[in-house]
Design a protein around this motif. Structure first.
Motif, PDB file in Angstrom:
ATOM      1  N   ARG A  45      84.390  14.507  55.511  1.00  0.00           N
ATOM      2  CA  ARG A  45      85.314  14.208  56.614  1.00  0.00           C
ATOM      3  C   ARG A  45      86.459  15.226  56.648  1.00  0.00           C
ATOM      4  O   ARG A  45      86.871  15.691  57.705  1.00  0.00           O
ATOM      5  CB  ARG A  45      85.853  12.785  56.495  1.00  0.00           C
ATOM      6  N   ASP A  56      87.322  20.059  44.390  1.00  0.00           N
ATOM      7  CA  ASP A  56      87.445  18.605  44.463  1.00  0.00           C
ATOM      8  C   ASP A  56      86.113  17.877  44.309  1.00  0.00           C
ATOM      9  O   ASP A  56      86.098  16.664  44.096  1.00  0.00           O
ATOM     10  CB  ASP A  56      88.103  18.188  45.783  1.00  0.00           C
ATOM     11  N   LEU A  57      85.001  18.581  44.422  1.00  0.00           N
ATOM     12  CA  LEU A  57      83.693  17.934  44.261  1.00  0.00           C
ATOM     13  C   LEU A  57      83.546  17.251  42.908  1.00  0.00           C
ATOM     14  O   LEU A  57      82.794  16.298  42.774  1.00  0.00           O
ATOM     15  CB  LEU A  57      82.561  18.951  44.439  1.00  0.00           C
ATOM     16  N   THR A  58      84.263  17.747  41.913  1.00  0.00           N
ATOM     17  CA  THR A  58      84.137  17.156  40.572  1.00  0.00           C
ATOM     18  C   THR A  58      84.806  15.798  40.467  1.00  0.00           C
ATOM     19  O   THR A  58      84.468  15.015  39.580  1.00  0.00           O
ATOM     20  CB  THR A  58      84.735  18.090  39.496  1.00  0.00           C
ATOM     21  N   THR A  59      85.756  15.499  41.363  1.00  0.00           N
ATOM     22  CA  THR A  59      86.501  14.244  41.238  1.00  0.00           C
ATOM     23  C   THR A  59      86.453  13.355  42.477  1.00  0.00           C
ATOM     24  O   THR A  59      86.706  12.158  42.367  1.00  0.00           O
ATOM     25  CB  THR A  59      87.991  14.527  40.940  1.00  0.00           C
ATOM     26  N   ASP A  60      86.174  13.904  43.634  1.00  0.00           N
ATOM     27  CA  ASP A  60      86.220  13.131  44.876  1.00  0.00           C
ATOM     28  C   ASP A  60      84.819  12.808  45.386  1.00  0.00           C
ATOM     29  O   ASP A  60      83.840  13.443  44.994  1.00  0.00           O
ATOM     30  CB  ASP A  60      86.990  13.893  45.953  1.00  0.00           C
ATOM     31  N   ARG A  61      84.753  11.831  46.276  1.00  0.00           N
ATOM     32  CA  ARG A  61      83.466  11.440  46.865  1.00  0.00           C
ATOM     33  C   ARG A  61      83.054  12.453  47.927  1.00  0.00           C
ATOM     34  O   ARG A  61      83.872  12.826  48.782  1.00  0.00           O
ATOM     35  CB  ARG A  61      83.591  10.058  47.484  1.00  0.00           C
ATOM     36  N   PRO A  62      81.809  12.877  47.890  1.00  0.00           N
ATOM     37  CA  PRO A  62      81.330  13.871  48.870  1.00  0.00           C
ATOM     38  C   PRO A  62      81.524  13.433  50.316  1.00  0.00           C
ATOM     39  O   PRO A  62      81.820  14.267  51.174  1.00  0.00           O
ATOM     40  CB  PRO A  62      79.850  14.034  48.526  1.00  0.00           C
ATOM     41  N   THR A  63      81.400  12.134  50.610  1.00  0.00           N
ATOM     42  CA  THR A  63      81.571  11.693  51.997  1.00  0.00           C
ATOM     43  C   THR A  63      83.017  11.863  52.457  1.00  0.00           C
ATOM     44  O   THR A  63      83.259  12.234  53.613  1.00  0.00           O
ATOM     45  CB  THR A  63      81.138  10.227  52.171  1.00  0.00           C
ATOM     46  N   GLU A  64      83.966  11.604  51.570  1.00  0.00           N
ATOM     47  CA  GLU A  64      85.375  11.814  51.914  1.00  0.00           C
ATOM     48  C   GLU A  64      85.653  13.297  52.132  1.00  0.00           C
ATOM     49  O   GLU A  64      86.370  13.676  53.063  1.00  0.00           O
ATOM     50  CB  GLU A  64      86.290  11.271  50.820  1.00  0.00           C
ATOM     51  N   GLN A  69      77.335  23.604  48.616  1.00  0.00           N
ATOM     52  CA  GLN A  69      76.865  22.548  47.725  1.00  0.00           C
ATOM     53  C   GLN A  69      75.432  22.759  47.248  1.00  0.00           C
ATOM     54  O   GLN A  69      74.890  21.917  46.540  1.00  0.00           O
ATOM     55  CB  GLN A  69      76.988  21.200  48.433  1.00  0.00           C
TER      56      GLN A  69
END
Length: 181
Positions: A167, A156-164, A85
């Motif tokens: 995990r 997935d960083l482009t669409t999902d939350r980094p905290t999810e 990241q």
């Protein structure tokens, strides 16, 4: 300007602006040369793009080689994810993903360069995970699992939350630690 310097300048441009839609004239203007000089040094747009993907992959490998080992494979996976990241590694991975997404990786002249880049990348990951305590006997399985999964998480960083995603990466790290024994 020699070929190597030119390739570095073009790679820097691609890292900043992306690979998709790369055209010779605009990139030549951006790096201070002509499209004829690009053809002279690289013979074709395909050869230029292949060289850029290989150069950015070399830079990504250098970033992984510079990572210090972690206390465990689990913490090593999480440290690697953190590195994914940050710059310049994140942009280098983006270039490889863009090349794959546009279908370049699966055909020549890209296929041979991609295979060579993939081999260097896998070797860097093997060395890294061995610095994190993985055994030589199991490190190949860890690299296969982690490499494929982290590329997916990176996309997935482009669409999902980094905290999810963090995990999910830690779940991956637990699985890699289980393989490590």
């Amino acid at each position: 300007m020699d070929r190597d310097d030119l390739l570095d300048r073009i790679s820097d441009h691609v890292l900043a602006h992306g690979l998709i839609g790369l055209s010779l004239r605009p990139v030549a203007a951006a790096v201070g040369t002509s499209d004829r000089m690009l053809i002279y040094h690289f013979t074709s747009r395909d050869a230029l793009v292949s060289a850029v993907v290989a150069r950015t992959s070399e830079r990504a490998v250098a970033q992984v080689e510079a990572l210090p080992g972690a206390a465990s494979v689990r913490s090593g996976v999480n440290r690697l994810w953190a590195a994914y990241q940050t710059q310049p590694l994140s942009r280098c991975l983006d270039v490889y993903c863009q090349a794959a997404a546009t279908g370049l990786i699966g055909r020549e002249p890209y296929l041979s360069d991609a295979r060579a880049s993939n081999a260097a990348w896998a070797a860097a990951l093997r060395d890294y995970f061995m610095r994190c305590g993985a055994s030589p006997r199991r490190v190949g399985r860890i690299v296969t699992l982690v490499d494929s999964a982290l590329y997916g998480f990176h996309l997935d960083l482009t669409t999902d939350r980094p905290t999810e995603l963090a995990r999910g990466v830690d779940d991956l790290a637990l699985a890699a630690q289980a393989i490590a024994g």
